[in-house]
Design a protein around this motif. Structure first.
Motif, PDB file in Angstrom:
ATOM      1  N   ALA A  14     -37.256  14.528  42.166  1.00 28.27           N
ATOM      2  CA  ALA A  14     -35.823  14.643  41.894  1.00 28.27           C
ATOM      3  C   ALA A  14     -35.050  13.871  42.951  1.00 28.27           C
ATOM      4  O   ALA A  14     -35.315  13.995  44.147  1.00 28.27           O
ATOM      5  CB  ALA A  14     -35.394  16.109  41.890  1.00 28.27           C
ATOM      6  N   ALA A  15     -34.098  13.081  42.495  1.00 30.50           N
ATOM      7  CA  ALA A  15     -33.296  12.267  43.411  1.00 30.50           C
ATOM      8  C   ALA A  15     -32.366  13.143  44.235  1.00 30.50           C
ATOM      9  O   ALA A  15     -31.932  14.214  43.794  1.00 30.50           O
ATOM     10  CB  ALA A  15     -32.492  11.243  42.624  1.00 30.50           C
ATOM     11  N   GLU A  16     -32.047  12.673  45.439  1.00 31.87           N
ATOM     12  CA  GLU A  16     -31.103  13.398  46.282  1.00 31.87           C
ATOM     13  C   GLU A  16     -29.662  12.985  45.988  1.00 31.87           C
ATOM     14  O   GLU A  16     -28.742  13.777  46.150  1.00 31.87           O
ATOM     15  CB  GLU A  16     -31.415  13.153  47.761  1.00 31.87           C
ATOM     16  N   ASP A  17     -29.467  11.752  45.548  1.00 35.74           N
ATOM     17  CA  ASP A  17     -28.102  11.254  45.346  1.00 35.74           C
ATOM     18  C   ASP A  17     -27.970  10.616  43.965  1.00 35.74           C
ATOM     19  O   ASP A  17     -27.724  11.293  42.984  1.00 35.74           O
ATOM     20  CB  ASP A  17     -27.745  10.272  46.459  1.00 35.74           C
ATOM     21  N   THR A  18     -28.170   9.312  43.884  1.00 37.43           N
ATOM     22  CA  THR A  18     -28.004   8.600  42.620  1.00 37.43           C
ATOM     23  C   THR A  18     -29.131   8.952  41.651  1.00 37.43           C
ATOM     24  O   THR A  18     -30.298   8.865  42.017  1.00 37.43           O
ATOM     25  CB  THR A  18     -28.005   7.081  42.859  1.00 37.43           C
ATOM     26  N   HIS A  61     -37.937  24.642  41.368  1.00 38.95           N
ATOM     27  CA  HIS A  61     -37.516  23.399  42.010  1.00 38.95           C
ATOM     28  C   HIS A  61     -37.120  23.658  43.456  1.00 38.95           C
ATOM     29  O   HIS A  61     -36.752  24.765  43.845  1.00 38.95           O
ATOM     30  CB  HIS A  61     -36.360  22.746  41.253  1.00 38.95           C
ATOM     31  N   THR A  62     -37.221  22.621  44.221  1.00 45.87           N
ATOM     32  CA  THR A  62     -36.781  22.591  45.604  1.00 45.87           C
ATOM     33  C   THR A  62     -36.331  21.170  45.888  1.00 45.87           C
ATOM     34  O   THR A  62     -36.430  20.300  45.004  1.00 45.87           O
ATOM     35  CB  THR A  62     -37.916  23.037  46.550  1.00 45.87           C
ATOM     36  N   LYS A  63     -35.834  20.916  47.062  1.00 51.06           N
ATOM     37  CA  LYS A  63     -35.323  19.591  47.382  1.00 51.06           C
ATOM     38  C   LYS A  63     -36.394  18.527  47.157  1.00 51.06           C
ATOM     39  O   LYS A  63     -37.452  18.555  47.772  1.00 51.06           O
ATOM     40  CB  LYS A  63     -34.855  19.549  48.836  1.00 51.06           C
ATOM     41  N   GLY A  64     -36.141  17.620  46.224  1.00 53.95           N
ATOM     42  CA  GLY A  64     -37.031  16.499  45.985  1.00 53.95           C
ATOM     43  C   GLY A  64     -38.087  16.698  44.927  1.00 53.95           C
ATOM     44  O   GLY A  64     -38.744  15.723  44.524  1.00 53.95           O
TER      45      GLY A  64
END
Length: 249
Positions: free
Chosen positions: A17-21, A100-103
């Motif tokens: 999963a993207a952090e920004d764009t 889910h988690t960051k990334g």
């Protein structure tokens, strides 16, 4: 004679999963969301959290639909504490769960009986933890295991293993954090095949439970909990990359 063990197959699909764009995975998954899911996604002010939501729902729809129906035709119903299950089409009903988690986003998918209960959870191993949380929420057996752990890094890793195991189980039974975390414990939590000990027998919900710790990708720890109506079923977890599935679409 004891019953011969049989395998219960679980696919654990992983997607970055993207952090920004937003990237290709977010764009692919976005097309399958229902209107209310688009509306929910728009409410996230943090881009990374929005991407995780989009991927989780879109990936689940696409995997549940398979070759038998269009992903946007899948309709979900939420249980009392928010766990989604397939409402329609009924023939698409299979155990699934999203984490889910960051990334990283995971979708656990049962490949057999729709009556199996499934829960998954994931954390990044670099997540900073407060050791006091264990003393406040964990069962004494788990606190003891943490206290026997010598280094701070090893203690943090074990904490996250126990945390993901607990999250996977309460997600599988559909109660979320309404269930006190000290009412069940994981013995031998350092193992990838820990033993679930229920202090409140009613939590079993009449099912036989198996739990597993897995490494879905480098830098992450995940857990899978599966409840079945037969004591001789053993989970076999297959890791799969959703990007490859998407590229073959």
């Amino acid at each position: 004679m004891p019953a011969t063990s049989e395998l219960c197959h679980i696919q654990l699909w992983c997607a970055s999963a993207a952090e920004d764009t937003p990237g290709k995975i977010e764009t692919f998954c976005m097309r399958w969301l229902a209107q209310e899911e688009h509306q929910s996604a728009a409410k996230f002010k943090v881009a990374s959290a929005r991407h995780q939501h989009v991927i989780g729902r879109g990936m689940a729809r696409y995997l549940l639909a398979g070759d038998q129906t269009a992903p946007h035709q899948i309709q979900f119903r939420h249980l009392d504490h928010g766990k989604p299950i397939v409402e329609h089409p009924t023939e698409m009903r299979r155990p699934f769960n999203i984490a889910h988690t960051k990334g990283l986003v995971l979708c656990g998918l049962g490949t057999e009986s729709a009556d199996h209960w499934l829960g998954v959870d994931v954390e990044g191993i670099q997540r900073k933890t407060d050791p006091g949380l264990a003393n406040r929420y964990f069962a004494p057996e788990e606190i003891e295991q943490l206290e026997r752990t010598k280094t701070s890094d090893a203690k943090q890793f074990l904490f996250l293993k126990i945390w993901t195991l607990k999250e996977a189980f309460i997600k599988a039974i559909g109660t979320g954090l309404q269930t006190p975390l000290d009412q069940f414990a994981f013995e031998n939590a350092n193992s990838n095949t820990p033993t679930l000990k229920l202090k409140d027998p009613s939590l079993a919900q009449g099912r036989h439970w198996q739990v597993r710790s897995v490494t879905p990708r480098q830098g992450y720890i995940a857990a899978v909990a599966i409840g079945t109506d037969r004591s001789n079923l053993q989970p076999k977890i297959e890791l799969a990359d959703f990007r490859q599935k998407m590229q073959n679409a």
